[in-house]
Design an enzyme around this catalytic site. Structure first.
Site, mmCIF file in Angstrom:
data_model
loop_
_atom_site.group_PDB
_atom_site.id
_atom_site.type_symbol
_atom_site.label_atom_id
_atom_site.label_comp_id
_atom_site.label_asym_id
_atom_site.label_seq_id
_atom_site.Cartn_x
_atom_site.Cartn_y
_atom_site.Cartn_z
ATOM 1 C CB SER A 113 6.110 0.613 -2.591
ATOM 2 O OG SER A 113 4.726 0.701 -2.681
ATOM 3 C CG HIS A 114 3.898 2.498 0.590
ATOM 4 N ND1 HIS A 114 4.060 1.252 -0.001
ATOM 5 C CD2 HIS A 114 4.039 2.305 1.913
ATOM 6 C CE1 HIS A 114 4.268 0.346 0.945
ATOM 7 N NE2 HIS A 114 4.259 0.957 2.115
ATOM 8 C CG ASP A 277 2.093 3.441 -4.376
ATOM 9 O OD1 ASP A 277 1.644 3.363 -5.533
ATOM 10 O OD2 ASP A 277 2.796 2.557 -3.846
ATOM 11 C CG ASP A 279 5.343 1.224 -6.634
ATOM 12 O OD1 ASP A 279 4.589 1.758 -5.806
ATOM 13 O OD2 ASP A 279 5.474 -0.014 -6.729
ATOM 14 C CG ASP A 281 2.112 -0.889 -6.264
ATOM 15 O OD1 ASP A 281 2.109 0.154 -5.592
ATOM 16 O OD2 ASP A 281 2.859 -1.858 -5.998
ATOM 17 N NE ARG A 282 0.803 0.401 -0.736
ATOM 18 C CZ ARG A 282 0.976 0.334 0.561
ATOM 19 N NH1 ARG A 282 0.603 1.323 1.335
ATOM 20 N NH2 ARG A 282 1.537 -0.725 1.112
ATOM 21 C CE LYS A 376 0.325 -2.881 -3.924
ATOM 22 N NZ LYS A 376 0.790 -3.804 -2.893
HETATM 23 C C1 G1P Z 1 2.617 -3.679 3.012
HETATM 24 C C2 G1P Z 1 1.125 -3.929 2.926
HETATM 25 C C3 G1P Z 1 0.836 -5.039 1.955
HETATM 26 C C4 G1P Z 1 1.443 -4.703 0.597
HETATM 27 C C5 G1P Z 1 2.917 -4.382 0.754
HETATM 28 C C6 G1P Z 1 3.520 -3.895 -0.544
HETATM 29 O O1 G1P Z 1 3.254 -4.839 3.489
HETATM 30 O O2 G1P Z 1 0.584 -4.233 4.194
HETATM 31 O O3 G1P Z 1 -0.548 -5.215 1.845
HETATM 32 O O4 G1P Z 1 1.282 -5.767 -0.289
HETATM 33 O O5 G1P Z 1 3.100 -3.364 1.739
HETATM 34 O O6 G1P Z 1 2.916 -2.736 -1.017
HETATM 35 P P1 G1P Z 1 3.678 -5.043 5.019
HETATM 36 O O7 G1P Z 1 4.569 -3.881 5.397
HETATM 37 O O8 G1P Z 1 2.408 -4.996 5.817
HETATM 38 O O9 G1P Z 1 4.355 -6.377 5.052
HETATM 39 ZN ZN ZN Z 2 3.534 0.732 -4.350
#
Ligand code: G1P
Ligand code: ZN
Length: 540
Positions: A113-114, A277, A279, A281-282, A376
């Site tokens: 992801s990010h 981000d 991938d 989704d953000r 998302k």
């Molecule tokens: C984090 C974010 C959460 C999101 C997830 C995946 O998870 O807080 O909202 O769904 O990344 O992108 P966390 O590291 O807080 O468990």
């Molecule tokens: Zn992501």
């Protein structure tokens, strides 16, 4: 084609978290590490023989190798059709869409992801179910369990495929299709949104910058914003997916998308700016000299989504994750629609979306989406904003001030203590949890505690219970603090604290409004005592 059973040894650390399995890239580079995870996924599923599997990734380091491995193991396990994005590229929401469109059995996406990429960054594997949603807890637990006992994987003796060209490869009963990952998704967006209205908006001189942060959304954004909607060439920046995201941290927030943020806090700026981000989704939304935080953004989307024909008469309800500041709660009351508050993690929204209990949901970590896909969706959220701007003829900053004037402004901040000792963090939470029963009604400084509890959630559809989903303390005067341990961290533990307080004053400084709350929260959790830290490592 030969199919063989290859002996392997189980790894003890393949526990799926908030969003699949996410670890340091080098952990994934260990012998058969990826093989074990993929075979464990398939061993936890039933009835996929001859069916379709979608495979993609966000282009980060190890993506191409992982995809070749996944193809071979999927063919060996008996999938009939395997659809792969060109270059191995696919955004998370596009994967979800393709699963639905091609009625696939499921999909695998390689992403962290990010989180930063590269050999010294992070890598991850996530599985989406046949409705295009992240695998539910029951399945991820099963997969995690299987990884502990795995001793072989199935392997098809086929060559590495050229994924740079659109093509089809047949191996006995299996076909592997390399497709353009952008076009299906773009067509779907055109079905959802009023592209003509957005084209007119850009034709009238509306300007925007979209920062893909060298992640997967670059090709999607160039095609949709610039080619289809007529935004100026150069609207999309950092638009080429890079294995290490060009050394950036592909997380669209005030810290990591700093260049974009700075470009919007000047006398002369674009009319609108957004980022996504790694991938896709953000997303982050900015107006001239204004950062529109995800809680406000979700509220504005909920307020106006029905202006978009796809959602007309379909505002079934709205959901936010528990740590997300409760801005949308006021909109739900005013629109008389149900509100759901879920634990962190998109998978908790998926059942609500699939069963049409909600039309839209969002979380404080820059994620929002609707029932159009079960993940998302960053580009979707940005298009929704553009469509709302085009329909209301209001600037993004006007929409935000109108929201605040109507309901009050909720100031919010998140403090993270990253990479701390896991044992110490667990102990710290245990200590706070044991104090909770005596906190209700007590006063701490100026603040009166209304309620203090551990958040537990029972899914209204499956009745699955998720316990221990963080601690929430609410105070009189529309204030709250949430404490939880991250489920996506890759090193040690990450402790998150979320602060929110609603005020009539519209132009105050969040850190000032929230200062007493932050002080009280630290006294409650005792971060200094347990973690030895005076301040958070990140404030967003
Ligand atoms: C984090 C974010 C959460 C999101 C997830 C995946 O998870 O807080 O909202 O769904 O990344 O992108 P966390 O590291 O807080 O468990
Ligand atoms: Zn992501």
């Amino acid at each position: 084609m030969h199919i063989t059973s290859v002996a392997t040894k189980a790894y003890p650390d393949q526990q799926f978290g908030t969003s699949g399995l996410r670890k340091r890239t080098q952990v994934f580079m260990q012998h058969y590490y990826i093989h074990n995870v993929i075979q464990s996924i398939f061993d936890s599923l039933k009835g996929f023989e001859g069916k379709t599997l979608i495979i993609g990734g966000d282009g980060r380091y190890l993506n191409s190798e992982a995809i070749q491995i996944a193809i071979k193991i999927a063919v060996a396990n008996g999938f009939g059709t395997i659809i792969v994005g060109r270059n191995g590229w696919m955004s998370t929401p596009a994967l979800s869409h393709l699963i639905n469109k091609y009625e696939a059995f499921g999909g695998i996406i390689f992403t962290a992801s990010h989180n930063p990429g590269g050999k010294d960054g992070d890598f991850g594997i996530k599985y989406d179910d046949s409705n295009g949603a992240p695998a539910p807890l029951s399945l991820t637990s099963k997969i995690s369990e299987r990884t502990k006992g795995i001793d072989r994987f199935w392997w098809a003796d086929i060559p590495d495929l050229d994924l740079s060209v659109i093509n089809e490869y047949t191996f006995d009963q299996a076909v592997v299709k390399v497709i353009n990952p952008v076009t299906d998704y773009a067509e779907y967006m055109a079905e959802i949104f009023d592209f003509e209205a957005i084209q007119k908006l850009f034709a009238s001189g509306f300007t925007m910058t979209f920062d893909a942060l060298n992640g997967i959304t670059g090709p999607y954004a160039k095609y949709i914003f610039e080619e289809q909607l007529g935004a100026a060439q150069g609207t999309v920046v950092h638009g080429k997916p890079l294995p290490d995201f060009g050394g950036c941290h592909p997380d669209p927030n005030l810290v990591y998308a700093k260049d974009l943020v700075d470009s919007m806090f000047k006398p002369e700026t674009k009319d609108f700016a957004a980022a996504s981000d790694g991938d896709g989704d953000r997303h982050m939304i900015l107006a001239p000299n204004l950062f529109i935080n995800p809680a406000d953004s979700l509220a504005i989307l909920t307020e106006y989504l029905e202006l978009i024909p796809f959602y007309k008469g379909k505002m079934y309800g709205v959901a936010r994750s528990m740590p997300t500041a409760p801005v949308v709660d006021d909109v739900a009351v005013s629109k008389k629609i149900p509100l759901y508050v879920t634990p962190t993690g998109w998978k908790f929204f998926a059942n609500l979306l699939a069963s049409k209990k909600v039309a839209v949901c969002g979380e404080e970590s820059f994620g929002a989406g609707s029932f159009h896909v079960m993940e998302k969706d960053g580009i979707w959220a940005i298009l929704a904003w553009l469509n709302i701007i085009a329909k209301t003829h209001k600037k993004p900053q006007e929409l935000t001030y109108e929201l605040w004037t109507q309901y009050g402004r909720t100031y919010r901040l998140r403090h993270d203590y990253e990479g701390v000792d896991s044992g110490a963090a667990q102990e710290m939470f245990k200590a706070l949890a044991s104090k909770l029963p005596n906190l209700t009604g007590t006063k701490m400084g100026q603040l009166q505690i209304k309620e203090a509890k551990v958040f537990t959630y029972t899914d209204p559809i499956t009745h699955e219970k998720a316990s221990n989903q963080g601690i929430i303390v609410t105070f009189s005067g529309n204030a709250s603090v949430v404490f939880r341990i991250s489920g996506t961290g890759t090193v040690g533990a990450t402790v998150r604290m979320y602060f929110a307080k609603k005020e009539k004053e519209l132009d105050a400084v969040p850190a000032e409004v929230l200062a007493p709350l932050i002080l009280t929260a630290n006294t409650l959790l005792q971060t200094k005592k347990y973690l030895g830290l005076d301040a958070p490592t990140s404030i967003t």
